[in-house]
Each structure stands twice: as structure tokens, then as C-alpha cells.
Motif scaffolding. Structure first.
Motif, mmCIF file in Angstrom:
data_model
loop_
_atom_site.group_PDB
_atom_site.id
_atom_site.type_symbol
_atom_site.label_atom_id
_atom_site.label_comp_id
_atom_site.label_asym_id
_atom_site.label_seq_id
_atom_site.Cartn_x
_atom_site.Cartn_y
_atom_site.Cartn_z
ATOM 1 N N GLY A 230 50.625 46.291 44.403
ATOM 2 C CA GLY A 230 50.241 47.614 44.633
ATOM 3 C C GLY A 230 49.288 48.206 43.650
ATOM 4 O O GLY A 230 48.864 49.480 43.685
ATOM 5 N N ALA A 231 48.607 47.519 42.455
ATOM 6 C CA ALA A 231 47.832 48.019 41.556
ATOM 7 C C ALA A 231 46.454 48.136 42.180
ATOM 8 O O ALA A 231 46.175 47.539 42.859
ATOM 9 C CB ALA A 231 48.102 47.240 40.270
ATOM 10 N N ASP A 232 45.660 48.851 41.371
ATOM 11 C CA ASP A 232 44.400 49.127 41.805
ATOM 12 C C ASP A 232 43.396 48.269 41.103
ATOM 13 O O ASP A 232 42.556 47.797 41.520
ATOM 14 C CB ASP A 232 43.723 50.698 41.281
ATOM 15 C CG ASP A 232 44.732 51.661 42.200
ATOM 16 O OD1 ASP A 232 44.736 51.446 43.538
ATOM 17 O OD2 ASP A 232 44.873 52.689 41.699
ATOM 18 N N VAL A 233 43.925 47.714 39.901
ATOM 19 C CA VAL A 233 43.007 46.738 39.164
ATOM 20 C C VAL A 233 43.786 46.243 38.009
ATOM 21 O O VAL A 233 44.987 46.630 37.518
ATOM 22 C CB VAL A 233 41.828 47.652 38.637
ATOM 23 C CG1 VAL A 233 42.393 48.646 37.352
ATOM 24 C CG2 VAL A 233 40.907 46.346 37.852
ATOM 25 N N VAL A 234 43.666 45.075 37.541
ATOM 26 C CA VAL A 234 44.258 44.308 36.455
ATOM 27 C C VAL A 234 43.262 43.896 35.462
ATOM 28 O O VAL A 234 42.073 43.320 35.708
ATOM 29 C CB VAL A 234 45.002 42.992 36.864
ATOM 30 C CG1 VAL A 234 45.460 42.178 35.813
ATOM 31 C CG2 VAL A 234 46.021 43.172 37.767
ATOM 32 N N VAL A 235 43.533 44.567 34.175
ATOM 33 C CA VAL A 235 42.478 44.487 33.107
ATOM 34 C C VAL A 235 42.915 43.375 32.484
ATOM 35 O O VAL A 235 44.149 43.311 31.834
ATOM 36 C CB VAL A 235 42.243 45.606 32.321
ATOM 37 C CG1 VAL A 235 40.945 45.640 31.131
ATOM 38 C CG2 VAL A 235 41.889 46.719 33.280
ATOM 39 N N THR A 236 41.947 42.291 32.069
ATOM 40 C CA THR A 236 42.467 41.244 31.291
ATOM 41 C C THR A 236 41.858 40.887 30.043
ATOM 42 O O THR A 236 40.663 41.755 29.641
ATOM 43 C CB THR A 236 42.366 39.978 32.171
ATOM 44 O OG1 THR A 236 40.654 39.530 32.298
ATOM 45 C CG2 THR A 236 42.846 39.978 33.367
ATOM 46 N N ASN A 237 42.223 40.131 29.307
ATOM 47 C CA ASN A 237 41.597 39.952 27.780
ATOM 48 C C ASN A 237 40.349 38.843 27.826
ATOM 49 O O ASN A 237 39.514 38.856 26.919
ATOM 50 C CB ASN A 237 42.655 39.246 27.000
ATOM 51 C CG ASN A 237 42.234 39.138 25.453
ATOM 52 O OD1 ASN A 237 41.583 40.079 25.018
ATOM 53 N ND2 ASN A 237 42.538 38.050 24.591
ATOM 54 N N PRO A 238 40.667 37.790 28.479
ATOM 55 C CA PRO A 238 40.961 37.260 29.762
ATOM 56 C C PRO A 238 42.004 36.518 29.986
ATOM 57 O O PRO A 238 42.639 36.217 30.833
ATOM 58 C CB PRO A 238 39.712 36.739 30.550
ATOM 59 C CG PRO A 238 39.055 35.954 29.527
ATOM 60 C CD PRO A 238 39.155 36.862 28.023
#
Length: 397
Positions: free
Chosen positions: A262-270
Motif C-alpha cells: 500500500g506504499a506510494d514509493v520505496v526509496v532505496t540505497n539501492p
């Protein structure tokens, strides 16, 4: 000789051990203190109340021995007069009896406090065992008690004897005095000698109280193993508590993983970090972190996001800043509003592209992340458990 179990009892009693001993009726008590309190209350009370008590008793005796010839031969009247005289005598001594009763009740409170325990009335057959009784007699406590009894006799007897010796001239002089004066002086000398002897009991009580406290604390001593066992019972077994914490982390991580779709976005490091953000306009003041993790947990977050079509954005500084500075289900700080706003704008453009087509939106780069929020690739000690729990299968979706 002390047995090995007593030699091992080197640790002071814990509060729980003392509480349990008190529930069992085991508290420090000094018979000498109670004896001194009763004797002191009785003697000094009689001394202070001698005038009123003497006057009341004198009146009682006068009334008892004043009667006519008819009363002497009336049996019923004699019984009634005897009952009346007894009631008068009891009334005369009532203040003294009340004073000694108060002393008897208050003396235990001075050492160990007041205690009423039903366990002290329980029948214990080991007390009826003659072998155990002989063991107590010939134990080290026997000579100690005998020595204390001898010391008490010597102290009290010595003080009383000194008082009598000091008054020997006055005692010998009673023979040369008139009867009424001799009786008054004799009573005074007896009172002084008895009072001095009672005061000597204070010395015995002052020696017995510290000994009883030391003896009581010695009986309650514990071995190191008993202290550890009690600590485990009170605080819980460390292994069990560790397993519970592990299960709690696993449950929390399952809930966290359930929020990724349900999240809008996943921010990675990667690779090392992954943070999932969600924002609902009109319901939230600012975007919230709904999932985050490192290493294997981060990989699982990326997998779930890819499976459910959640956009992935490689923004190492922002991912690290969100991971280190925002707790789960918490809003992002104001210093990250600008960077996250750019990310969400890209997400909305990406959603429009997927539904309406057109030019592919360009992922944002060089986001404005304050340097003090980016702690690099450092991972906290608590986060090291995540990878271990993940390897145990605790985070299976």
C-alpha cells in the motif's frame, strides 16, 4: 560446625526473600527487649502511680475491714463485699495494667514490627523430632545462648548487687529508726535497688538487639544460585525473554511487510537500505514511513514493492536519512519535506504515465538532504538482529 550449605550462603537476602520470610512469620525478635519493656513499664509505672494507687488501695482495705458484728456472720454479705473489694482493687491497678499492656504490644514493633501470620500456628512435625531437638541443643547456638544467659545474669545481678552494696549503710540504719520512718525508708531503698536493676536490663537489651538482627540476617542469607534463580523468576529467563523479543520483532516485521503493497514509493540505497513511504492527501499532515529495513529486510521490501507495482527510487542519501531519523508509522521531519515532495511528484507523474501514457517522467536526482541527517551506511547494533531474524524465516510475507 557450620555445614557446607551455610558456608555457601554469602549473599545478603533480597527484598523478596525478606518479604517471604515475613509472610512465614520469620522476623527479628528480642526477648530481652520485651522483658525490659514489661519490667520498666511495670516498675516505673508503679513508682509514678504509687500515690493514686496507694490511696485507692488504702480506701479499699479500710472499707473491707470496717464492718459490724452482723455483717461478720452474714455469708452472702461477705461474698458481696469480697467481690466489691476485688473490683475496687482491679480499678486501682487498671492504669498500671494498661501501661504494661501497651508496653507488651509496642515492644515487638520496635524490632521487626507488628506481625500476625497464620503460618506460625501451623503444626510442624519436625519440631517434635527429638533428634532435631538434640541437634539444636548441641549446635553452636546452644553455647551462645548459654553464654548470653550467664552474661545477662552477671550484668543484672552485678548492677543490682552494686545498688544494694551502695545502700548498705542506709539498710543497716533502718534498725535504729522508728517503725513508720523505717518502713518509708525501706520502701524507698527497695524502689531504688529495683529501679537500678531494671535499668540494668536495658544494657542486656542493648546487647541482645544487635545480635538478634545479625542472627536474623544470617538465617536469611542466600547462595549465589538462589539469587540468580530468584532473579530469573522475577525478571524471566533471559533465553525465554530473548525468544519473546525475537517473536515480537518477527510479528512487527510481518505487519510492516503487509504495509509495503500500500506504499506510494520505496526509496532505496539501492542495496543496503529500503524505506517505504505513504501519503494520503487530506488524512495526513506529512508522508509517513510505513516500512524500513537493511540488508535482507531491505531486499524483501524491494521484492514486495516490485511484485505489487510500487515504484522504486534509488536515492541513497534520502534512504539513509529516512532510515536513521524516522521511526515506523511516524511522519517525516520538516527538513526532508522538500526532498520527499520531489519524490512524490515523480510518483504521481509515473502513475499518470502508466494510465495515460506520454513522456516517461525523469526520476529526481541530487535531492536536498541535510548532511547532518545522512549518517552514511552505519547500521545500529539493534538492526543487526534483523538479518538474523530474516534468515530464520521470521519475516516471511
Amino acid at each position: 560446625m557450620a555445614d557446607e550449605s551455610n558456608l555457601d550462603r554469602t549473599e545478603a537476602a533480597t527484598p523478596r526473600r525478606r518479604e517471604k520470610a515475613r509472610e512465614d512469620g520469620q522476623v527479628a525478635r528480642s526477648r530481652e527487649l520485651a522483658s525490659f519493656a514489661l519490667l520498666a513499664a511495670g516498675f516505673y509505672g508503679a513508682w509514678l502511680l504509687a500515690g493514686p494507687i496507694g490511696g485507692h488501695l488504702r480506701s479499699m482495705l479500710r472499707n473491707a475491714f470496717t464492718f459490724d458484728r452482723a455483717a461478720a456472720f452474714d455469708t452472702h454479705r461477705m461474698v458481696a463485699e469480697a467481690g466489691s473489694a476485688g473490683a475496687d482493687g482491679l480499678a486501682a491497678l487498671a492504669p498500671l495494667l494498661a501501661l504494661t499492656g501497651v508496653a507488651a504490644l509496642c515492644a515487638p514493633m520496635a524490632l521487626g514490627g507488628w506481625l500476625i501470620s497464620s503460618k506460625t500456628f501451623e503444626l510442624k512435625f519436625d519440631r517434635l523430632n527429638p533428634i532435631v531437638g538434640f541437634g539444636r541443643i548441641f549446635s553452636i547456638q546452644g553455647p551462645i545462648q548459654l553464654g548470653m544467659s550467664i552474661a545477662k545474669t552477671l550484668v543484672v545481678g552485678g548492677i543490682g548487687g552494686f545498688a544494694i552494696w551502695r545502700s548498705k549503710d542506709a539498710l543497716l540504719g533502718l534498725a535504729t529508726q522508728p517503725l513508720d520512718v523505717a518502713l518509708a525508708d525501706a520502701l524507698h531503698l527497695i524502689a531504688v535497688c529495683c529501679g537500678t536493676t531494671v535499668a540494668g536490663m536495658l544494657v542486656v537489651a542493648a546487647l541482645d538487639v544487635p545480635y538478634q538482627l545479625w542472627q536474623h540476617n544470617k538465617k536469611l542469607r542466600m547462595t549465589k544460585e538462589e539469587v540468580k534463580r530468584e532473579h530469573r523468576e522475577n525478571e524471566g529467563d533471559p533465553h525465554v525473554k530473548g525468544r519473546i523479543r525475537q517473536q515480537q520483532r518477527a510479528l512487527a516485521r510481518r505487519r510492516m511487510m503487509a504495509a509495503v503493497p500500500g506504499a506510494d514509493v520505496v526509496v532505496t540505497n539501492p542495496t543496503h537500505f529500503a524505506v517505504a513511504l505513504r501519503y494520503t492527501d487530506g488524512e495526513m499532515r506529512a508522508p509517513k514511513v510505513v516500512a524500513k529495513g537493511v540488508n535482507l529486510v531491505a531486499a524483501r521490501i524491494r521484492e514486495l514493492a516490485a511484485e505489487h507495482g510500487v515504484p522504486l527510487l534509488e536515492a541513497p542519501p534520502l534512504a539513509r536519512a529516512l532510515y536513521h531519523n524516522v521511526e515506523l508509522e511516524r511522519e517525516i521531519p520538516g527538513s526532508l519535506y522538500a526532498a520527499v515532495a520531489e519524490v512524490l511528484a515523480w510518483v504521481y507523474q509515473l502513475k499518470r504515465f502508466r494510465t495515460e501514457g506520454g513522456a516517461v517522467p525523469v526520476a529526481p536526482v541530487d535531492l536536498d538532504v541535510p548532511a547532518e541527517l545522512d549518517k552514511g551506511t552505519r547500521i545500529d547494533a539493534g538492526d543487526e538482529h534483523e538479518e538474523a531474524d530474516e534468515a530464520l524465516g521470521g519475516d516471511a510475507a
